[in-house]
Enzyme design. Sequence first.
Site, mmCIF file in Angstrom:
data_model
loop_
_atom_site.group_PDB
_atom_site.id
_atom_site.type_symbol
_atom_site.label_atom_id
_atom_site.label_comp_id
_atom_site.label_asym_id
_atom_site.label_seq_id
_atom_site.Cartn_x
_atom_site.Cartn_y
_atom_site.Cartn_z
ATOM 1 N N HIS A 242 41.348 31.777 40.081
ATOM 2 C CA HIS A 242 40.122 32.882 39.722
ATOM 3 C C HIS A 242 39.484 32.137 38.954
ATOM 4 C CE1 HIS A 242 38.257 36.377 38.521
ATOM 5 N NE2 HIS A 242 38.711 36.789 39.555
ATOM 6 N N PRO A 243 38.094 32.393 39.135
ATOM 7 C CA PRO A 243 36.897 31.583 38.452
ATOM 8 C C PRO A 243 36.546 32.164 37.051
ATOM 9 C CG PRO A 243 35.835 32.846 40.077
ATOM 10 C CD PRO A 243 37.356 33.202 40.037
ATOM 11 N N CYS A 244 37.578 33.164 36.408
ATOM 12 C CA CYS A 244 36.895 33.845 35.179
ATOM 13 C C CYS A 244 36.851 32.925 34.093
ATOM 14 C CB CYS A 244 37.647 35.013 34.906
ATOM 15 S SG CYS A 244 39.557 34.734 34.782
ATOM 16 N N LYS A 245 37.684 31.909 33.927
ATOM 17 C CA LYS A 245 37.762 30.694 32.798
ATOM 18 C C LYS A 245 37.002 29.629 33.022
ATOM 19 C CE LYS A 245 40.511 33.609 30.359
ATOM 20 N NZ LYS A 245 39.925 34.139 28.990
#
Lengths: 291, 321
Positions: A242-245
């Site tokens: 997941h690219p959230c960070k």
Amino acid sequence: SSVENLTPARTSSAYESQGVLSPDEFVLAGDALVRACPTWSWARGSDEKAKKFLPREKQYLVTRRVPCAKRAKDMEAYAGSEIALGGEDEGWVKAGEGRVVDGGGGDGEIPDIGTLTLDDASKKTTNDETMKIDDIPEIGEDFEDEDDDAVVLPSATEIARAAGRVNGGTEDDDIVKTRTYDLTITYDKYYQTPRVWLNGYDENSLVLKPSKTLEDVSAEHAQKTVTIDPHPHTGVPSASIHPCKHSSVMKKLVESMRAERGESPSVETYMFVFLKFIASVIPTVEYDYTL
Amino acid sequence: MTSADARARALAFAPHASAPDGGFWARVAKMKLSETMLRESGISCACRVRAANRAEISGAHALDHESFDGLNASDGGDGGGGWVARGDARLLNTREGVTTFDREAYLREIGEEILRDIESGDAERDPSRLMRFGMIAYACLKSWSFTYWFAFPAATSAEFTITSTSVEKMRAEDEGDAMRAQACDNWIASGGAFAWLLDEDGASARPLADYSNIVAEGRRPTLAFADTCGSATHPGWALRNLAVLASASWEASELDVVCVRTRKGRVVPEACVKFTMFLPKFDKDAVKFVGWERNTRGKMGPRTVDLGTSMDPTQLASQAV
């Protein structure tokens, strides 16, 4: 996603200040990767799912049949555990520093926790699946073998190896059975970063269920950062980091490179730095990312 | 050739492996449901093939969500180092259909197309025709499981025993090997076909159709091909039909071969193997075809993959939190 559809594509460059990429920069960085590592290539994907903000021929990056011989927990067992990062980087880990510990002491706990959580996670996901697999009625009947003297038989190889002797001219010592992955990198317009997707095959080249992919993700991330979503270009449920960070980690990495070299790395190096960072999430998947 | 002959032994080939991905099966399910329906007739499809890029694992015939979209030759290229093989898929109506299917006739049908292409010279001009494949599959749309069987036809006969000198690893220190590897890398980078010839000095790569010219010039050509097999002891399956072409079209009885493999996507000598193969005369009248893929137990039989937990809308909904 609908949020993504409503978000305008970034036009100005901010990879240094925010760790993000515009679609144009994604293409530049991807071109540099393909040039340096020919095992990576651009894919055009299907017409209906093509993103307008990317060139038609350069929708996402792909590398196929990347070996992944060991499960992540086995790797961690000997490479030392990871250190979880706090603060802004919460949820990410620094890879493989557990073994640098002097004396062991309190840090000895970390590998245990890591291993435990992964074991729990894999138990949770595999228990009902293992039953499912057993449920499949394999066609048990063996069919008549082809009359062919010139074939290298994989089963004969294993039998010969087990017996510790050479089976005529048809033994093959070099080929091992291993999981493999097709890795793709898409551009996530909402997070403005690349996003990595994993589609696996088991030791027999059969499609691997996305949830099984968790076994190849380091313990910390398997819990928090790997999700199963429809792939934006194929629509197939796939495991994805997941690219959230991504942007905050990339910003840090770009900053530390600048401190080290005295100048900012070019946007062309973004993908190499990014893939090096992704390697800490999927440490046993041996894709190319070195210049 | 006398001393070489003394060392010659029967050459064995590592079979091709299929690797259809989840996207491919999603397309198969959609096609069966809304396009082919109860029809079981052939559908053209394509797969991507690359030279083995690792010593320890062989390449595979990769099929994905684009496999039915008429991939162009350049699509396999992936920007170099990949090729497209064309084939035929039969989406059968029952699981039993897979086991009772007339596999021998199907293999022969595809194999004879390959032989026709060898005879007409089309295969020499477009070697990818030698890699034609077939697949039968049953998609169970209730459980989202797929039972399938791939065929990679190779022409042979009881008498057509190919022998060779021992399979040798090429070496970076060997000047000739280094030059040959470089010529092969250039050929692939320029988008050449999956099989080609090296001129006697090894410095230049030329298309298969140049064979008679090279021989007429009094030079000895080497056959090179992108080998999906990574084994240090065996060549891959694709060499079988190339050997038939060499015997039938070129009337070659002895041919130097380089199995071209890569490391990190580039041809390097230490990844490749070489040997000289000796070919009997290919007798078209005695031809038989082999090449059905083995199942996961290494036996003749179809494979089954269950994607219910990841694709079946009902199962996905019941798992959703």
